[in-house]
Design an enzyme around this catalytic site. Structure first.
Site, PDB file in Angstrom:
ATOM      1  N   LYS A  88       0.845  -1.210   0.000  1.00  0.00           N
ATOM      2  CA  LYS A  88       0.000   0.000   0.000  1.00  0.00           C
ATOM      3  C   LYS A  88       0.874   1.251   0.000  1.00  0.00           C
ATOM      4  O   LYS A  88       0.654   2.181  -0.776  1.00  0.00           O
ATOM      5  CB  LYS A  88      -0.939  -0.014   1.219  1.00  0.00           C
ATOM      6  CG  LYS A  88      -2.058  -1.038   1.085  1.00  0.00           C
ATOM      7  CD  LYS A  88      -2.858  -1.236   2.365  1.00  0.00           C
ATOM      8  CE  LYS A  88      -3.886  -2.337   2.171  1.00  0.00           C
ATOM      9  NZ  LYS A  88      -4.656  -2.688   3.373  1.00  0.00           N
TER      10      LYS A  88
ATOM     11  N   ASP B 190     -10.839   3.107   3.984  1.00  0.00           N
ATOM     12  CA  ASP B 190     -11.244   1.698   3.898  1.00  0.00           C
ATOM     13  C   ASP B 190     -12.758   1.585   3.685  1.00  0.00           C
ATOM     14  O   ASP B 190     -13.250   0.530   3.281  1.00  0.00           O
ATOM     15  CB  ASP B 190     -10.932   0.979   5.219  1.00  0.00           C
ATOM     16  CG  ASP B 190      -9.653   0.153   5.174  1.00  0.00           C
ATOM     17  OD1 ASP B 190      -9.328  -0.368   4.093  1.00  0.00           O
ATOM     18  OD2 ASP B 190      -9.001   0.037   6.229  1.00  0.00           O
TER      19      ASP B 190
ATOM     20  N   GLN C  34      -4.661  -1.291   9.684  1.00  0.00           N
ATOM     21  CA  GLN C  34      -4.641  -2.631   9.102  1.00  0.00           C
ATOM     22  C   GLN C  34      -5.261  -3.650  10.059  1.00  0.00           C
ATOM     23  O   GLN C  34      -4.947  -3.679  11.251  1.00  0.00           O
ATOM     24  CB  GLN C  34      -3.192  -3.021   8.751  1.00  0.00           C
ATOM     25  CG  GLN C  34      -3.036  -4.320   7.991  1.00  0.00           C
ATOM     26  CD  GLN C  34      -3.602  -4.268   6.568  1.00  0.00           C
ATOM     27  OE1 GLN C  34      -3.793  -3.202   5.991  1.00  0.00           O
ATOM     28  NE2 GLN C  34      -3.868  -5.433   6.009  1.00  0.00           N
TER      29      GLN C  34
HETATM   30  N1  GUN Z   1      -6.644  -6.515   6.250  1.00  0.00           N
HETATM   31  C1  GUN Z   1      -6.778  -7.220   5.092  1.00  0.00           C
HETATM   32  N2  GUN Z   1      -7.315  -6.431   4.129  1.00  0.00           N
HETATM   33  C2  GUN Z   1      -7.515  -5.213   4.686  1.00  0.00           C
HETATM   34  C3  GUN Z   1      -8.024  -3.978   4.183  1.00  0.00           C
HETATM   35  O1  GUN Z   1      -8.419  -3.833   3.024  1.00  0.00           O
HETATM   36  N3  GUN Z   1      -8.047  -2.946   5.072  1.00  0.00           N
HETATM   37  C4  GUN Z   1      -7.631  -3.076   6.348  1.00  0.00           C
HETATM   38  N4  GUN Z   1      -7.711  -2.002   7.146  1.00  0.00           N
HETATM   39  N5  GUN Z   1      -7.157  -4.210   6.854  1.00  0.00           N
HETATM   40  C5  GUN Z   1      -7.099  -5.273   6.011  1.00  0.00           C
END
Ligand code: GUN
Length: 282
Positions: free
Chosen positions: A53, A120, A97
Site C-alpha cells: 500500500k 477503507d 490494518q
Molecule cells: N486486512 C486485510 N485487508 C484489509 C483492508 O483492506 N483494510 C484493512 N484495514 N485491513 C485489512
C-alpha cells in the site's frame, strides 16, 4: 467458447495513472494527498499488504506514512494515534490494518477515524452512506470489483447479480454497489441450501467466500461475468481463488484470474479513495 479475461493488472495500471495525474494536479495546488497506514503487531500477511500500500502511494505521487507498533500497544494509545492523524492536515486518509491484536476492539478503532478520512470505507457511517445511496468512501475491494465489471462494457442495469459471501468488507457492500447500479441482487452465503440454483441464473457472479472451487462450471450460466475475490492456496501451494478457473472459463463470458484480477484493484481503489478524500477535504 472461452471467456474473455478481465485483466486487473491492466485496469489498475490505467486507473493508477489517472490517480497519478490528479494527485500531481492537487500537489501543484499545495495539497499532496496523504495516507497514513497503522499496523499493530507482526502478522506476516499484514506486513506484506501494508508495504504494498505504501509503495503504491509513493509510485503515484501520494504522501504516505507507515506507523508500526508492537502488539502490546494499548487500545487508548492506538485511539490517541488515530485522533492525532484525524487532526493532521497532511493526512487525508487513515487505514488501520486488520486484524488487530485481541485486546483491541476493531469497531472502536474504526469508529474513531474521521469519516472523511475513512479510506477503507469500513465505518458505520461510511456503510450508512453506501446503504442510503449518499456519496462517500466505498470499501476498496467491492469498489474494485465494480470497476472490473464495468470494464467489460456490459450494462449492469437490469442484470441478475449473485454475490456469494456476506462479509461487511466485501459481500454486503458488493451487493449494495450492484443494487445502486440497478442490478437485481441475490446474496448467498454458508446457510444457502442450494447455491447452484441461484448462480445458474446469474448474469454476474461475485465469489467472495475464501474457499476454493466454491463456483464450478456447472453452476455458471453461459456468458456470465465471473468475479473471483478469493485468495486461497491449492494443494501445490499455488495461489487460487474461489472459482474453478480452468473449467469456469470455458462457460463464462468474462472472468477475472487469481492472481491478477481483484487483488491489484484493492490497492488501486485505496489510492482512488485517498485522492477523493484529499479532493473533498477543506
Ligand atoms: N486486512 C486485510 N485487508 C484489509 C483492508 O483492506 N483494510 C484493512 N484495514 N485491513 C485489512
Amino acid at each position: 467458447m472461452t471467456a474473455q479475461l478481465i485483466d486487473g493488472v491492466a485496469l489498475s495500471r490505467q486507473i493508477r495513472s489517472e490517480v497519478g495525474a490528479r494527485a500531481a494536479a492537487l500537489a501543484g495546488r499545495g495539497r499532496t494527498p496523504g495516507l497514513a497506514v497503522i499496523v499493530v503487531g507482526d502478522d506476516p500477511a499484514s506486513a506484506v499488504y501494508v508495504r504494498n500500500k505504501v509503495k503504491a502511494c509513493h509510485e503515484h505521487g501520494l504522501h504516505s506514512v507507515l506507523e508500526k507498533y508492537d502488539a502490546a500497544l494499548s487500545e487508548p494509545e492506538l485511539l490517541a494515534r488515530v485522533a492525532a492523524l484525524n487532526a493532521d492536515p497532511a493526512i487525508h486518509g487513515i487505514l488501520v490494518q486488520m486484524p488487530l491484536p485481541r485486546h483491541i476492539d476493531p469497531q472502536k478503532v474504526i469508529a474513531a477515524i474521521d469519516t472523511r478520512k475513512d479510506v477503507d470505507g469500513f465505518s458505520v457511517l461510511s456503510a450508512g452512506e453506501l446503504m442510503s445511496g449518499l456519496p462517500g468512501l466505498r470499501p476498496c475491494t467491492p469498489y474494485g470489483c465494480m470497476k472490473l465489471i464495468e470494464s467489460t462494457g456490459q450494462a449492469i442495469k437490469g442484470k441478475h447479480a449473485v454475490v456469494i459471501g456476506r462479509s461487511n468488507t466485501v459481500g454486503k457492500p458488493m451487493a449494495l454497489l450492484l443494487l445502486q447500479a440497478h442490478a437485481t441482487v441475490t446474496v448467498c452465503h454458508s446457510a444457502t441450501p442450494d447455491l447452484a440454483v441461484h448462480t445458474r441464473q446469474a448474469d454476474i457472479v461475485v465469489a467472495a467466500v475464501g474457499r476454493r472451487n466454491t463456483l464450478t462450471a456447472g453452476m455458471v450460466k453461459p456468458g456470465a461475468i465471473v468475479i473471483d475475490v478469493g485468495m486461497n492456496r491449492n494443494d501445490a501451494g499455488k495461489l487460487c481463488g474461489d472459482v474453478d478457473f480452468g473449467a469456469v472459463r470455458e462457460v463464462a463470458g468474462w472472468i477475472t484470474p487469481v492472481p491478477g484480477g481483484v487483488g491489484p484493484m484493492t490497492i488501486t481503489m485505496l489510492l482512488v479513495n485517498t485522492l477523493q478524500a484529499a479532493e473533498s477535504q477543506p
